[in-house]
Design an enzyme around this catalytic site. Structure first.
Site, mmCIF file in Angstrom:
data_model
loop_
_atom_site.group_PDB
_atom_site.id
_atom_site.type_symbol
_atom_site.label_atom_id
_atom_site.label_comp_id
_atom_site.label_asym_id
_atom_site.label_seq_id
_atom_site.Cartn_x
_atom_site.Cartn_y
_atom_site.Cartn_z
ATOM 1 N N ASP A 49 -60.300 -68.911 23.537
ATOM 2 C CA ASP A 49 -61.192 -68.578 24.649
ATOM 3 C C ASP A 49 -61.769 -69.857 25.253
ATOM 4 O OD1 ASP A 49 -63.386 -67.059 26.172
ATOM 5 O OD2 ASP A 49 -62.477 -65.429 25.034
ATOM 6 N N HIS A 84 -68.192 -67.120 28.081
ATOM 7 C CA HIS A 84 -67.333 -66.012 27.665
ATOM 8 C C HIS A 84 -66.973 -66.083 26.185
ATOM 9 C CE1 HIS A 84 -63.570 -63.592 27.544
ATOM 10 N NE2 HIS A 84 -64.086 -62.932 28.569
ATOM 11 N N ASN A 181 -58.802 -55.715 33.385
ATOM 12 C CA ASN A 181 -59.850 -55.041 34.157
ATOM 13 C C ASN A 181 -59.431 -54.700 35.580
ATOM 14 O OD1 ASN A 181 -61.382 -55.524 31.880
ATOM 15 N ND2 ASN A 181 -62.548 -57.198 32.774
ATOM 16 N N SER A 248 -62.575 -57.650 27.891
ATOM 17 C CA SER A 248 -62.801 -58.830 27.051
ATOM 18 C C SER A 248 -63.888 -58.573 26.024
ATOM 19 C CB SER A 248 -63.228 -60.022 27.911
ATOM 20 O OG SER A 248 -62.154 -60.556 28.623
#
Length: 312
Positions: A49, A84, A181, A248
């Site tokens: 990430d 994130h 998404n 996520s």
């Protein structure tokens, strides 16, 4: 050069303090496993990430190592400059310390692979290299990665990255990825992206606190499970907490659950389980929410089911 990016997500709010078990952790009944004394000790989850807030009070003692695969800073600097990755990390393994939040598997260790920069993008090659590096990594006491969390995506199939994922799976690593998404709230239409379309990955869709399918969650024939991805509270830079939405956010609930399942299952059977055996135990714990398999896969995880099985 082609890039993979963060799956678009929404930051709803940021706060300095909190003290609660987030609803998504309760929704999969993680505390039932904790009550048996199983909190993920000894397992390692690799997070590919944007890095991690290395000084966050809920995360600092969870980090076992890491590496930067981006061009943002030196190889040893895996600091999160986006937010994130820190949020994902907290959902997986935020420690129990009497304040803040608690992750699904609060004694699991985290191996941080910074593959996306502060803008949320990173090259396919860096991500591929990180998959192989994390698979081959060994800790100071012989620890190895059992679960890999990839809350990211791209529009194209990359043969080298796919080979790296196959390599990870062959070494007993479960690769957990976000479905995406781009959903349109229509269960009859499909949305596609990678690595979510790889059959070897565990692809995660999103629901809300009421177990309703998130309108943004991608549908595809590769969806395996569904978990909380709407208004999820977790850790955030710098030493803060934030509410975010997206598949996520659903993915790390599953990664944390798999870490618990690995420990509980291997203690029950008295041996190291294969990747396919662990996946079978995961499926055994799932309950349908009444949606099409292309929306929810096998359903939402109920760790109480795993708890019951390993008491029998």
């Amino acid at each position: 050069m082609p890039e993979m990016k963060l799956i678009p997500f929404e930051v709803k709010s940021v706060v300095n303090t909190t003290n609660e078990i987030p609803y998504g952790v309760n929704q999969i009944n993680a505390p039932e496993i904790w009550n048996r004394g199983e909190k993920g000790e000894g397992t390692v989850v690799a997070i590919l990430d944007t890095g991690i807030d290395t000084t966050h009070p809920d995360l600092a003692d969870r980090i076992i190592g890491g590496r930067n695969f981006t061009e943002e800073g030196p190889e040893t600097d895996f600091t999160d400059r986006n937010g994130h990755g820190t949020h994902v990390a907290g959902t997986i393994a935020a420690t129990e310390n009497g304040s803040g939040v608690v992750g699904v598997s609060p004694e699991t260790k985290l191996l941080i692979c910074k593959v996306l920069n502060r803008h949320g993008s990173g090259g396919y090659k860096g991500i591929t290299d990180a998959i192989r590096w994390a698979t081959d990594w060994r800790g100071p006491n012989g620890e190895r990665v059992r679960v890999m969390n990839m809350s990211l995506g791209g529009p194209m199939h990359d043969p080298e990255q796919y080979d790296a994922i196959l390599y990870a799976c062959s070494k007993g690593v479960l690769v957990v990825v976000a479905s995406g998404n781009e959903g349109d709230a229509d269960e009859t239409t499909m949305e596609y992206g990678y690595p979510a379309l790889y059959n070897e990955c565990i692809t995660v869709a999103a629901c809300d606190e009421n177990k309703k399918l998130a309108y943004f969650s991608n549908n595809s024939r590769q969806v395996d499970v569904i978990s909380a991805g709407v208004d999820v509270l977790s850790t955030y830079p710098t030493s803060q907490y934030a509410v975010l939405s997206g598949t996520s956010m659903a993915t790390p609930h599953v990664s944390g659950a798999v870490a618990l399942i690995v420990n509980l299952g291997e203690k029950y059977f008295g041996r190291t389980l294969t990747e396919s055996e662990i996946y079978a135990l995961l499926v055994h714990c799932c309950c349908s929410l009444g949606y099409k398999p292309t929306s929810e896969g096998h359903g939402i995880i109920d760790l109480a089911g795993m708890n019951k099985k390993c008491k029998e």
